[in-house]
Design a protein around this motif. Structure first.
Motif, PDB file in Angstrom:
ATOM      1  N   LYS A  16      38.960   2.833  -0.509  1.00 30.83           N
ATOM      2  CA  LYS A  16      39.342   2.906  -1.913  1.00 30.83           C
ATOM      3  C   LYS A  16      38.812   4.203  -2.502  1.00 30.83           C
ATOM      4  CE  LYS A  16      38.733  -2.057  -2.803  1.00 30.83           C
ATOM      5  NZ  LYS A  16      37.518  -2.339  -2.034  1.00 30.83           N
ATOM      6  N   ILE A  17      39.629   4.823  -3.338  1.00 31.93           N
ATOM      7  CA  ILE A  17      39.204   6.027  -4.049  1.00 31.93           C
ATOM      8  C   ILE A  17      39.380   5.791  -5.536  1.00 31.93           C
ATOM      9  CG2 ILE A  17      39.571   8.491  -4.390  1.00 31.93           C
ATOM     10  CD1 ILE A  17      40.582   8.677  -1.548  1.00 31.93           C
ATOM     11  N   LEU A  18      38.290   5.883  -6.267  1.00 30.36           N
ATOM     12  CA  LEU A  18      38.289   5.714  -7.714  1.00 30.36           C
ATOM     13  C   LEU A  18      38.188   7.082  -8.371  1.00 30.36           C
ATOM     14  CD1 LEU A  18      35.621   2.847  -7.894  1.00 30.36           C
ATOM     15  CD2 LEU A  18      38.090   2.636  -7.539  1.00 30.36           C
ATOM     16  N   GLY A  19      38.830   7.252  -9.518  1.00 30.69           N
ATOM     17  CA  GLY A  19      38.788   8.519 -10.224  1.00 30.69           C
ATOM     18  C   GLY A  19      38.403   8.322 -11.679  1.00 30.69           C
ATOM     19  N   GLN A  20      37.240   8.843 -12.074  1.00 28.38           N
ATOM     20  CA  GLN A  20      36.800   8.730 -13.468  1.00 28.38           C
ATOM     21  C   GLN A  20      37.301   9.925 -14.261  1.00 28.38           C
ATOM     22  OE1 GLN A  20      32.529   7.894 -14.505  1.00 28.38           O
ATOM     23  NE2 GLN A  20      32.787   9.753 -15.737  1.00 28.38           N
ATOM     24  N   THR A  21      37.967   9.669 -15.385  1.00 29.70           N
ATOM     25  CA  THR A  21      38.578  10.725 -16.189  1.00 29.70           C
ATOM     26  C   THR A  21      38.087  10.664 -17.636  1.00 29.70           C
ATOM     27  OG1 THR A  21      40.459   9.355 -16.855  1.00 29.70           O
ATOM     28  CG2 THR A  21      40.674  10.560 -14.775  1.00 29.70           C
ATOM     29  N   GLU A  61      49.735   9.902 -12.651  1.00 26.33           N
ATOM     30  CA  GLU A  61      49.766  10.852 -11.525  1.00 26.33           C
ATOM     31  C   GLU A  61      48.706  10.472 -10.492  1.00 26.33           C
ATOM     32  OE1 GLU A  61      49.262  14.888 -12.900  1.00 26.33           O
ATOM     33  OE2 GLU A  61      50.260  14.400 -14.789  1.00 26.33           O
ATOM     34  N   LEU A  62      47.521  10.141 -10.973  1.00 23.11           N
ATOM     35  CA  LEU A  62      46.439   9.779 -10.062  1.00 23.11           C
ATOM     36  C   LEU A  62      46.791   8.524  -9.269  1.00 23.11           C
ATOM     37  CD1 LEU A  62      43.403  10.471 -12.419  1.00 23.11           C
ATOM     38  CD2 LEU A  62      44.105  11.848 -10.455  1.00 23.11           C
ATOM     39  N   ALA A  63      47.381   7.543  -9.945  1.00 27.32           N
ATOM     40  CA  ALA A  63      47.765   6.306  -9.263  1.00 27.32           C
ATOM     41  C   ALA A  63      48.771   6.585  -8.151  1.00 27.32           C
ATOM     42  CB  ALA A  63      48.335   5.312 -10.269  1.00 27.32           C
ATOM     43  N   GLU A  64      49.692   7.509  -8.408  1.00 28.92           N
ATOM     44  CA  GLU A  64      50.687   7.859  -7.388  1.00 28.92           C
ATOM     45  C   GLU A  64      50.034   8.521  -6.179  1.00 28.92           C
ATOM     46  OE1 GLU A  64      53.605  10.265  -9.303  1.00 28.92           O
ATOM     47  OE2 GLU A  64      54.376   8.625 -10.547  1.00 28.92           O
ATOM     48  N   LEU A  65      48.870   9.143  -6.400  1.00 24.33           N
ATOM     49  CA  LEU A  65      48.150   9.801  -5.311  1.00 24.33           C
ATOM     50  C   LEU A  65      47.204   8.836  -4.585  1.00 24.33           C
ATOM     51  CD1 LEU A  65      47.257  13.138  -7.164  1.00 24.33           C
ATOM     52  CD2 LEU A  65      48.983  12.827  -5.365  1.00 24.33           C
ATOM     53  N   GLY A  66      47.222   7.572  -4.985  1.00 23.42           N
ATOM     54  CA  GLY A  66      46.362   6.591  -4.339  1.00 23.42           C
ATOM     55  C   GLY A  66      44.963   6.541  -4.905  1.00 23.42           C
ATOM     56  N   ILE A  67      44.769   7.143  -6.086  1.00 21.91           N
ATOM     57  CA  ILE A  67      43.474   7.127  -6.760  1.00 21.91           C
ATOM     58  C   ILE A  67      43.524   6.091  -7.882  1.00 21.91           C
ATOM     59  CG2 ILE A  67      41.825   8.497  -8.111  1.00 21.91           C
ATOM     60  CD1 ILE A  67      43.069  11.014  -6.760  1.00 21.91           C
ATOM     61  N   VAL A  68      42.541   5.207  -7.934  1.00 23.42           N
ATOM     62  CA  VAL A  68      42.475   4.211  -9.013  1.00 23.42           C
ATOM     63  C   VAL A  68      41.753   4.843 -10.195  1.00 23.42           C
ATOM     64  CG1 VAL A  68      41.680   1.927  -9.691  1.00 23.42           C
ATOM     65  CG2 VAL A  68      42.404   2.341  -7.322  1.00 23.42           C
ATOM     66  N   PRO A  96      38.656  13.977 -11.272  1.00 23.96           N
ATOM     67  CA  PRO A  96      39.667  14.215 -10.222  1.00 23.96           C
ATOM     68  C   PRO A  96      40.732  15.219 -10.672  1.00 23.96           C
ATOM     69  CG  PRO A  96      40.113  12.133 -11.305  1.00 23.96           C
ATOM     70  CD  PRO A  96      38.857  12.668 -11.939  1.00 23.96           C
ATOM     71  N   GLY A  97      40.321  16.475 -10.824  1.00 27.77           N
ATOM     72  CA  GLY A  97      41.243  17.551 -11.168  1.00 27.77           C
ATOM     73  C   GLY A  97      41.807  18.179  -9.908  1.00 27.77           C
ATOM     74  N   VAL A  98      41.972  19.489  -9.915  1.00 30.16           N
ATOM     75  CA  VAL A  98      42.563  20.166  -8.756  1.00 30.16           C
ATOM     76  C   VAL A  98      41.727  19.935  -7.503  1.00 30.16           C
ATOM     77  CG1 VAL A  98      43.262  22.397  -7.793  1.00 30.16           C
ATOM     78  CG2 VAL A  98      43.652  21.920 -10.216  1.00 30.16           C
ATOM     79  N   LEU A  99      40.428  20.222  -7.583  1.00 32.28           N
ATOM     80  CA  LEU A  99      39.561  20.036  -6.416  1.00 32.28           C
ATOM     81  C   LEU A  99      39.460  18.564  -6.047  1.00 32.28           C
ATOM     82  CD1 LEU A  99      37.586  21.059  -4.288  1.00 32.28           C
ATOM     83  CD2 LEU A  99      35.774  20.974  -6.031  1.00 32.28           C
ATOM     84  N   GLY A 100      39.233  17.704  -7.038  1.00 25.45           N
ATOM     85  CA  GLY A 100      39.070  16.286  -6.761  1.00 25.45           C
ATOM     86  C   GLY A 100      40.278  15.658  -6.093  1.00 25.45           C
ATOM     87  N   ARG A 101      41.468  16.087  -6.486  1.00 18.58           N
ATOM     88  CA  ARG A 101      42.678  15.527  -5.875  1.00 18.58           C
ATOM     89  C   ARG A 101      42.833  15.955  -4.418  1.00 18.58           C
ATOM     90  NH1 ARG A 101      47.213  15.551 -10.735  1.00 18.58           N
ATOM     91  NH2 ARG A 101      45.767  14.980 -12.394  1.00 18.58           N
ATOM     92  N   ILE A 102      42.437  17.194  -4.117  1.00 23.00           N
ATOM     93  CA  ILE A 102      42.495  17.653  -2.723  1.00 23.00           C
ATOM     94  C   ILE A 102      41.476  16.882  -1.887  1.00 23.00           C
ATOM     95  CG2 ILE A 102      42.188  19.628  -1.180  1.00 23.00           C
ATOM     96  CD1 ILE A 102      43.109  21.418  -3.532  1.00 23.00           C
ATOM     97  N   ILE A 103      40.289  16.667  -2.456  1.00 23.79           N
ATOM     98  CA  ILE A 103      39.268  15.858  -1.766  1.00 23.79           C
ATOM     99  C   ILE A 103      39.808  14.459  -1.489  1.00 23.79           C
ATOM    100  CG2 ILE A 103      37.041  14.711  -2.092  1.00 23.79           C
ATOM    101  CD1 ILE A 103      36.143  17.308  -3.567  1.00 23.79           C
ATOM    102  N   ALA A 104      40.475  13.862  -2.491  1.00 26.23           N
ATOM    103  CA  ALA A 104      41.029  12.515  -2.318  1.00 26.23           C
ATOM    104  C   ALA A 104      42.027  12.462  -1.162  1.00 26.23           C
ATOM    105  CB  ALA A 104      41.700  12.056  -3.609  1.00 26.23           C
TER     106      ALA A 104
END
Length: 290
Positions: free
Chosen positions: A54-59, A67-74, A35-43
Motif C-alpha cells: 500500500k502507498i499512502l500520499g499525504q497532501t 490523479e493520485l488515486a489513478e496512480l495507485g496512491i491512497v 507526493p509531487g513530482v518526486l513522490g510520484r516517481i518514488i511511488a
C-alpha cells in the motif's frame, strides 16, 4: 494508532480507513508526505519493487487526489490521523507551503512504526561552501542562525535524525521539462553570474537513490544525492542550446557578482548504498558527449 479512528474521507468519497485497514499493515507499506513530482516517481518505482504494497500520499489539499488515486496512491489530507503506523515513510514536501516545517517532519515521523525506514529529503543548500570547490557528505554546514533558509532545513533534518530517520540532501532536481534550465530558458536573459557552479540529479535518480537508502533500513544517517558532474550555469545552458530538444535558445547570463557555488561529490553515499545514477550527467541525459 488505534484502528477505531474516524474514517478519513478522500476527494473521491472513499475513506482512508477502508483502503488501509484490513487490520494488517503490510511489511512494505509506504507513506509519502508530499507526493509531487518526486513522490510520484518514488511511488511508481516502489510499486514495481514491492507489488501489492500500500502507498499512502499525504497532501496539503484535495486538488490532485483523483490523479493520485489513478496512480495507485491512497491520498489523504494533512492533519488527518492514520489508523495505523507504517514501516516506511518518506518526506518529500517542500518548506514553502507550511509555517512549521520541522513540526510537519515530526508528525511524519510519528506515523512511522520504526521498522523499515524513515527518510527526509532535504537539500545540499546547508553546506557552507561558496567558492566553487568540492563538498562532501561530512563537509561543514551553515551555522544555525545565519540564514532562515538553511535554518528551516537543518531544524527539519535534526527532527528526522533524532527520530531515527535518515536524511538525503539532494542537489538540483531536473527532468526535460522541469529544473533550473527550463526557468532560465523561459527568461532568455538572466541577471546571474555564469560561472556559479551547480549540482544536479535527475528526478528518476533521486527516486531510485531514495528507495535504495530506505531498503537499507539505516538509522540517523546523512546522505547526498547528486550526479558527481557539477556544471556552471553557463555550461548547463550551453548544453540546452546544443541538444536540439528545446524550441528556443538561451541568450545570456549578465550578472557579474554574487556568491559562487560548490561541487558536490557523493562517492561515500554511492559506495555504502550500492547505487549509481541512470543519468551520470546533464549532458548525458540530453544525449550530448560530456
Amino acid at each position: 494508532m488505534a484502528s477505531s479512528s474516524s474514517p478519513i474521507e478522500t476527494s473521491s468519497g472513499s475513506s482512508l480507513n477502508a483502503a488501509t485497514s484490513s487490520n494488517v499493515v503490510g511489511m512494505n507499506d509506504l507513506l509519502i508526505v508530499g507526493p509531487g513530482v518526486l513522490g510520484r516517481i518514488i511511488a511508481k518505482m516502489w510499486q514495481q519493487e514491492f507489488p501489492g504494497s500500500k502507498i499512502l500520499g499525504q497532501t496539503m489539499s484535495t486538488d490532485h487526489h483523483s490523479e493520485l488515486a489513478e496512480l495507485g496512491i491512497v491520498p489523504f489530507l494533512k492533519g488527518s490521523p492514520l489508523s495505523d503506523k507504517v514501516p516506511y515513510v518518506i518526506f518529500c514536501a517542500p518548506p514553502s507551503r507550511t509555517e512549521d516545517y520541522p513540526g510537519d517532519v515530526r508528525i511524519a515521523g510519528s506515523n512511522w512504526n520504526g521498522e523499515g525506514s524513515f527518510l527526509f529529503t532535504s537539500s545540499t543548500a546547508p553546506y557552507d561552501k561558496y567558492d566553487n570547490d568540492w563538498c562532501y557528505e561530512d563537509s561543514p554546514v551553515v551555522p544555525l542562525g545565519r540564514s532562515p533558509r538553511t535554518d528551516v532545513l537543518l531544524k527539519a533534518e535534526n527532527v528526522a535524525l533524532e527520530a531515527g530517520g535518515c536524511v538525503l540532501r539532494l542537489a538540483g532536481l531536473y527532468k526535460e521539462d522541469r529544473g533550473a534550465h527550463t526557468y532560465w530558458l523561459a527568461k532568455g536573459i538572466v541577471d546571474a553570474r555564469p560561472d556559479h557552479i551547480l549540482n544536479l540529479i535527475h528526478y528518476e535518480d533521486a527516486a531510485s537513490l531514495s528507495i535504495a537508502i530506505m531498503k537499507k533500513r539505516l538509522r540517523s544517517r546523512i546522505f547526498v544525492g547528486c550526479d558527481n558532474h557539477p556544471l556552471s550555469r553557463q555550461e548547463i545552458m550551453d548544453c540546452g542550446n546544443r541538444c536540439g530538444k528545446f524550441n528556443k535558445k538561451f541568450e545570456a547570463f549578465i550578472g557579474t557578482d554574487g556568491p559562487l557555488g560548490k561541487k558536490m561529490n557523493n562517492s561515500k553515499t554511492r559506495e555504502e548504498i550500492g547505487w549509481e545514477p541512470k543519468y551520470p550527467s546533464f549532458p548525458a541525459f540530453l544525449g550530448l558527449e560530456d
